[in-house]
Design an enzyme around this catalytic site. Structure first.
Site, PDB file in Angstrom:
ATOM      1  N   PHE A  28       7.726 111.171 133.170  1.00 58.30           N
ATOM      2  CA  PHE A  28       6.705 112.128 132.705  1.00 58.30           C
ATOM      3  C   PHE A  28       5.896 112.719 133.878  1.00 58.30           C
ATOM      4  CE2 PHE A  28       2.139 111.985 130.953  1.00 58.30           C
ATOM      5  CZ  PHE A  28       2.130 113.318 130.614  1.00 58.30           C
ATOM      6  N   ILE A  29       5.078 111.895 134.526  1.00 60.12           N
ATOM      7  CA  ILE A  29       4.219 112.437 135.590  1.00 60.12           C
ATOM      8  C   ILE A  29       5.069 112.835 136.792  1.00 60.12           C
ATOM      9  CG2 ILE A  29       2.259 111.964 137.119  1.00 60.12           C
ATOM     10  CD1 ILE A  29       1.356 109.824 135.033  1.00 60.12           C
ATOM     11  N   LYS A  78      16.036 105.657 138.615  1.00 63.18           N
ATOM     12  CA  LYS A  78      17.121 104.847 138.034  1.00 63.18           C
ATOM     13  C   LYS A  78      17.605 105.433 136.704  1.00 63.18           C
ATOM     14  CE  LYS A  78      17.745 100.074 136.383  1.00 63.18           C
ATOM     15  NZ  LYS A  78      17.016  98.826 136.049  1.00 63.18           N
ATOM     16  N   SER A  84       6.108 101.669 132.313  1.00 62.74           N
ATOM     17  CA  SER A  84       4.748 102.199 132.142  1.00 62.74           C
ATOM     18  C   SER A  84       4.128 101.990 130.761  1.00 62.74           C
ATOM     19  CB  SER A  84       4.757 103.700 132.460  1.00 62.74           C
ATOM     20  OG  SER A  84       5.448 104.404 131.446  1.00 62.74           O
ATOM     21  N   ASP A 102      -5.830 103.172 135.925  1.00 63.79           N
ATOM     22  CA  ASP A 102      -7.187 102.629 135.713  1.00 63.79           C
ATOM     23  C   ASP A 102      -7.141 101.285 134.984  1.00 63.79           C
ATOM     24  OD1 ASP A 102      -6.458 103.556 133.170  1.00 63.79           O
ATOM     25  OD2 ASP A 102      -8.189 104.876 132.919  1.00 63.79           O
ATOM     26  N   GLU A 103      -5.994 100.950 134.368  1.00 60.94           N
ATOM     27  CA  GLU A 103      -5.936  99.717 133.569  1.00 60.94           C
ATOM     28  C   GLU A 103      -6.097  98.459 134.418  1.00 60.94           C
ATOM     29  OE1 GLU A 103      -2.999  99.480 130.521  1.00 60.94           O
ATOM     30  OE2 GLU A 103      -3.076 101.623 130.121  1.00 60.94           O
ATOM     31  N   TYR A 141       1.556  94.731 131.703  1.00 58.36           N
ATOM     32  CA  TYR A 141       1.713  95.990 132.435  1.00 58.36           C
ATOM     33  C   TYR A 141       0.647  96.110 133.523  1.00 58.36           C
ATOM     34  CZ  TYR A 141       0.874 100.935 133.502  1.00 58.36           C
ATOM     35  OH  TYR A 141       0.632 102.119 134.157  1.00 58.36           O
ATOM     36  N   LYS A 173       0.900  96.155 137.657  1.00 59.15           N
ATOM     37  CA  LYS A 173       0.435  97.273 138.494  1.00 59.15           C
ATOM     38  C   LYS A 173      -0.611  96.763 139.502  1.00 59.15           C
ATOM     39  CE  LYS A 173       1.282 101.142 138.283  1.00 59.15           C
ATOM     40  NZ  LYS A 173       2.360 101.988 138.883  1.00 59.15           N
ATOM     41  N   HIS A 220      -5.940  94.410 123.194  1.00 55.97           N
ATOM     42  CA  HIS A 220      -6.198  95.855 123.295  1.00 55.97           C
ATOM     43  C   HIS A 220      -7.503  96.145 124.058  1.00 55.97           C
ATOM     44  CE1 HIS A 220      -5.759  99.834 120.825  1.00 55.97           C
ATOM     45  NE2 HIS A 220      -5.806 100.025 122.127  1.00 55.97           N
TER      46      HIS A 220
HETATM   47  P1  NAD Z   1       7.362 107.094 132.765  1.00 56.64           P
HETATM   48  O1  NAD Z   1       7.635 105.821 132.062  1.00 56.64           O
HETATM   49  O2  NAD Z   1       7.351 108.368 132.005  1.00 56.64           O
HETATM   50  O3  NAD Z   1       8.419 107.283 133.959  1.00 56.64           O
HETATM   51  C1  NAD Z   1       8.790 106.226 134.788  1.00 56.64           C
HETATM   52  C2  NAD Z   1      10.002 106.682 135.612  1.00 56.64           C
HETATM   53  O4  NAD Z   1      10.364 105.598 136.489  1.00 56.64           O
HETATM   54  C3  NAD Z   1      11.245 106.994 134.748  1.00 56.64           C
HETATM   55  O5  NAD Z   1      11.835 108.182 135.183  1.00 56.64           O
HETATM   56  C4  NAD Z   1      12.159 105.803 134.999  1.00 56.64           C
HETATM   57  O6  NAD Z   1      13.532 106.124 134.904  1.00 56.64           O
HETATM   58  C5  NAD Z   1      11.776 105.416 136.424  1.00 56.64           C
HETATM   59  N1  NAD Z   1      12.073 104.009 136.712  1.00 56.64           N
HETATM   60  C6  NAD Z   1      11.747 102.924 135.965  1.00 56.64           C
HETATM   61  N2  NAD Z   1      12.223 101.811 136.535  1.00 56.64           N
HETATM   62  C7  NAD Z   1      12.867 102.193 137.682  1.00 56.64           C
HETATM   63  C8  NAD Z   1      13.543 101.497 138.715  1.00 56.64           C
HETATM   64  N3  NAD Z   1      13.699 100.155 138.675  1.00 56.64           N
HETATM   65  N4  NAD Z   1      14.049 102.202 139.736  1.00 56.64           N
HETATM   66  C9  NAD Z   1      13.915 103.561 139.800  1.00 56.64           C
HETATM   67  N5  NAD Z   1      13.302 104.272 138.834  1.00 56.64           N
HETATM   68  C10 NAD Z   1      12.769 103.602 137.792  1.00 56.64           C
HETATM   69  O7  NAD Z   1       5.977 106.870 133.535  1.00 56.64           O
HETATM   70  P2  NAD Z   1       4.766 107.864 133.752  1.00 56.64           P
HETATM   71  O8  NAD Z   1       3.902 107.847 132.564  1.00 56.64           O
HETATM   72  O9  NAD Z   1       5.279 109.139 134.287  1.00 56.64           O
HETATM   73  O10 NAD Z   1       3.994 107.076 134.913  1.00 56.64           O
HETATM   74  C11 NAD Z   1       4.365 107.257 136.278  1.00 56.64           C
HETATM   75  C12 NAD Z   1       3.488 106.374 137.128  1.00 56.64           C
HETATM   76  O11 NAD Z   1       2.117 106.703 136.948  1.00 56.64           O
HETATM   77  C13 NAD Z   1       3.608 104.888 136.821  1.00 56.64           C
HETATM   78  O12 NAD Z   1       3.556 104.187 138.033  1.00 56.64           O
HETATM   79  C14 NAD Z   1       2.385 104.590 135.965  1.00 56.64           C
HETATM   80  O13 NAD Z   1       1.979 103.255 136.126  1.00 56.64           O
HETATM   81  C15 NAD Z   1       1.380 105.557 136.550  1.00 56.64           C
HETATM   82  N6  NAD Z   1       0.332 106.037 135.638  1.00 56.64           N
HETATM   83  C16 NAD Z   1       0.659 106.576 134.418  1.00 56.64           C
HETATM   84  C17 NAD Z   1      -0.365 107.089 133.588  1.00 56.64           C
HETATM   85  C18 NAD Z   1      -0.054 107.717 132.257  1.00 56.64           C
HETATM   86  O14 NAD Z   1      -0.986 108.044 131.517  1.00 56.64           O
HETATM   87  N7  NAD Z   1       1.199 107.939 131.895  1.00 56.64           N
HETATM   88  C19 NAD Z   1      -1.682 107.038 134.021  1.00 56.64           C
HETATM   89  C20 NAD Z   1      -1.978 106.464 135.267  1.00 56.64           C
HETATM   90  C21 NAD Z   1      -0.969 105.979 136.072  1.00 56.64           C
HETATM   91  O1  DAU Z   2      -4.945 104.459 131.378  1.00 53.29           O
HETATM   92  C1  DAU Z   2      -3.743 104.801 132.014  1.00 53.29           C
HETATM   93  C2  DAU Z   2      -2.576 104.280 131.203  1.00 53.29           C
HETATM   94  O2  DAU Z   2      -2.490 105.103 130.051  1.00 53.29           O
HETATM   95  C3  DAU Z   2      -1.265 104.285 131.969  1.00 53.29           C
HETATM   96  O3  DAU Z   2      -1.350 103.404 133.052  1.00 53.29           O
HETATM   97  C4  DAU Z   2      -0.109 103.873 131.063  1.00 53.29           C
HETATM   98  O4  DAU Z   2       1.119 103.985 131.757  1.00 53.29           O
HETATM   99  C5  DAU Z   2      -0.098 104.799 129.862  1.00 53.29           C
HETATM  100  O5  DAU Z   2       0.911 104.400 128.971  1.00 53.29           O
HETATM  101  C6  DAU Z   2      -1.453 104.786 129.151  1.00 53.29           C
HETATM  102  O6  DAU Z   2      -1.708 103.506 128.537  1.00 53.29           O
HETATM  103  P1  DAU Z   2      -2.342 103.381 127.058  1.00 53.29           P
HETATM  104  O7  DAU Z   2      -1.966 102.072 126.518  1.00 53.29           O
HETATM  105  O8  DAU Z   2      -3.775 103.755 127.064  1.00 53.29           O
HETATM  106  O9  DAU Z   2      -1.533 104.602 126.333  1.00 53.29           O
HETATM  107  P2  DAU Z   2      -0.829 104.715 124.894  1.00 53.29           P
HETATM  108  O10 DAU Z   2      -0.456 106.145 124.726  1.00 53.29           O
HETATM  109  O11 DAU Z   2       0.211 103.682 124.703  1.00 53.29           O
HETATM  110  O12 DAU Z   2      -2.030 104.384 123.899  1.00 53.29           O
HETATM  111  C7  DAU Z   2      -3.233 105.147 123.890  1.00 53.29           C
HETATM  112  C8  DAU Z   2      -4.166 104.514 122.867  1.00 53.29           C
HETATM  113  O13 DAU Z   2      -3.619 104.736 121.561  1.00 53.29           O
HETATM  114  C9  DAU Z   2      -4.306 103.017 123.023  1.00 53.29           C
HETATM  115  O14 DAU Z   2      -5.642 102.633 122.721  1.00 53.29           O
HETATM  116  C10 DAU Z   2      -3.364 102.438 121.959  1.00 53.29           C
HETATM  117  C11 DAU Z   2      -3.377 103.498 120.870  1.00 53.29           C
HETATM  118  N1  DAU Z   2      -2.112 103.643 120.110  1.00 53.29           N
HETATM  119  C12 DAU Z   2      -0.960 103.833 120.811  1.00 53.29           C
HETATM  120  C13 DAU Z   2       0.254 103.967 120.154  1.00 53.29           C
HETATM  121  C14 DAU Z   2       1.533 104.157 120.925  1.00 53.29           C
HETATM  122  C15 DAU Z   2      -2.113 103.617 118.727  1.00 53.29           C
HETATM  123  O15 DAU Z   2      -3.179 103.480 118.088  1.00 53.29           O
HETATM  124  N2  DAU Z   2      -0.914 103.734 118.066  1.00 53.29           N
HETATM  125  C16 DAU Z   2       0.269 103.906 118.720  1.00 53.29           C
HETATM  126  O16 DAU Z   2       1.340 103.990 118.046  1.00 53.29           O
END
Ligand code: NAD
Ligand code: DAU
Length: 390
Positions: free
Chosen positions: A13-14, A36, A87, A136-137, A184, A188, A330
């Site tokens: 995603f990011i 991967k 993630s 931030d988690e 998770y 991290k 949670h």
């Molecule tokens: P995502 O799950 O969408 O993508 C993760 C990517 O990593 C995928 O393309 C996957 O194929 C790849 N990957 C997983 N395991 C691998 C491995 N062993 N070798 C090579 N590639 C591998 O994640 P995201 O939401 O895009 O998050 C990206 C980064 O940002 C993560 O490090 C996450 O902790 C951090 N982050 C995410 C959020 C969020 O809200 N999504 C917020 C803050 C930080």
């Molecule tokens: O804060 C940064 C983090 O944000 C990243 O490090 C993580 O990779 C990312 O997945 C995200 O974590 P959260 O657990 O906050 O995101 P998620 O979208 O899974 O959930 C957001 C909120 O919604 C959380 O309080 C749980 C709730 N939730 C989530 C799902 C999937 C529900 O109530 N129902 C659901 O089905």
């Protein structure tokens, strides 16, 4: 300027937004997307850049030391931006080992290979950078009310300064003590410590950022916003964990990618920067906004006349809200203070949440084929496993 940058997790995603930004903005820099391709990685996220001359995709596991060492040596890599990770918090609760392997051992593998390669060069660490993307988690959870009893979120529209003052300074700052709760966030946190240890022990030029929740196009629909948009579209139940009172701070993904660009190029070595939106929402309020936005876009809004003769809009899909068993452990509230980044490097979020969420809903509704592809096959099993009998 960097000549060759590896971006790990670039098919996620990011990562896909970061790859797109770098490939387009730096045509003279070779960008290697290393991924991967787990269930979360999808090359369809990058269709628009795959033909560009400065872009290359390499399928690789970040835990494969020999392959990674060879790659960075062959390609003379001088910059690494590390996003690859497992993630999703809910998956980590079911399968913590995978998170330790990828997030901890994978990060250590990249660090050790980069150390050995860069230290073998005459100029050593000069002109090199290892940028680790974290969350931030790792800081744990904040209270749902401030010391005066004011409930969060304080305001979604207040400026960062006024919000900060009014909320009693109860935000994560760069010096907040680590206190992760989920497998998770524990993985991290561990990876963040390894990155800092490589700076402190070997002098590796590292930087770490901790960001709040991202939203926007190309997010895998296991996360709240894309999962709920897809369910509303198909009129499936919306599984809100517990009462839906948990608070998250939401940032549009392209704003995060811009912050990563700024920090990679201008951030100080060995520093930590928090990145956030100053945009806190209770989950249940986000869910209501999503229903209203999808219902409007799909022309499902109904007009009703009240007893006083007033015409009001109603949203039939509000009935889809279903409260289910809460996530284990949670975290109540995350809220980032990103004023250091604003002050030192001039970055701030560009989009108001209302605009960002409208763009996001429109993107998912317009890209049903993308959604159909990622929700076929294993996704159905995942959904059953996570949500049936919950
Ligand atoms: P995502 O799950 O969408 O993508 C993760 C990517 O990593 C995928 O393309 C996957 O194929 C790849 N990957 C997983 N395991 C691998 C491995 N062993 N070798 C090579 N590639 C591998 O994640 P995201 O939401 O895009 O998050 C990206 C980064 O940002 C993560 O490090 C996450 O902790 C951090 N982050 C995410 C959020 C969020 O809200 N999504 C917020 C803050 C930080
Ligand atoms: O804060 C940064 C983090 O944000 C990243 O490090 C993580 O990779 C990312 O997945 C995200 O974590 P959260 O657990 O906050 O995101 P998620 O979208 O899974 O959930 C957001 C909120 O919604 C959380 O309080 C749980 C709730 N939730 C989530 C799902 C999937 C529900 O109530 N129902 C659901 O089905």
């Amino acid at each position: 300027m960097f000549s060759t940058i590896v971006i790990t997790g670039g098919a996620g995603f990011i990562g896909s937004h970061v790859v797109r930004l770098f490939v387009n903005k730096y045509p003279n820099c070779h960008i290697i997307n290393l991924d991967k391709l787990t269930y979360a990685g999808n090359l369809a996220n990058l269709k628009d850049v795959e033909g560009k001359p400065n872009y290359e995709f390499v399928k690789m596991d970040i835990c494969d030391f020999d392959a990674f060492y060879k790659l960075i040596q062959d390609k003379k890599v001088d910059g690494i931006i590390h996003l690859a990770a497992e993630s999703h918090v809910d998956r980590s609760i079911k399968d913590p080992f995978t998170f330790a392997r990828t997030n901890v051992m994978g990060t250590l593998t990249l660090l050790q290979a980069a150390k050995l390669y860069w230290e073998s060069l005459p100029e050593k660490y000069e002109g090199k950078r290892f940028y680790h993307i974290s969350t931030d988690e790792v800081y744990g959870a904040l209270q749902l009310t401030n010391p005066e009893g004011v409930p969060a979120p304080f305001s979604t529209k207040a400026s960062s300064e006024s919000q900060h003052e009014a909320y009693g300074k109860d935000f994560f700052v760069e010096t907040t003590k680590y206190n992760p709760h989920s497998p998770y966030s524990a993985s991290k946190a561990s990876s963040d410590h390894f990155v800092r240890a490589f700076h402190d022990t070997y002098g590796m030029p590292t930087v770490v950022t901790n960001c709040s929740n991202n939203y926007g196009p190309y997010q895998f629909p296991e996360k709240l916003i894309p999962l709920f948009i897809n369910n509303i579209r198909h009129r499936k139940p919306l599984p809100v964990y517990g009462e839906g009172l948990n608070v998250r701070d939401w940032l549009y993904v392209e704003d995060h990618a811009r912050a990563i660009d700024t920090i990679f190029h201008n951030g100080k070595i060995a520093e930590t920067y928090n990145i956030g939106g100053f945009n806190e929402w209770k989950n249940i309020d986000i869910v209501k906004v999503l229903i209203q936005t999808v219902d409007k876009a799909l022309d499902r809004v109904k007009l009703e006349t009240t007893e006083t003769g007033e015409t009001i809009e109603t949203y039939p899909d509000m009935d889809l809200i279903t409260h289910v068993t809460d996530r284990l452990g949670h975290d109540a509230r995350y809220a980032i203070d990103s004023r250091k980044l604003q002050r030192e490097l001039g970055w701030e979020p560009s989009l108001q949440f209302e605009e960002g969420i409208e763009k996001t809903v429109k993107w998912y509704l317009d890209n049903q084929e993308w959604m159909d592809n990622v929700t076929s096959g294993d996704y159905q099993k995942y959904y059953e496993n996570m949500y049936s009998n919950r």
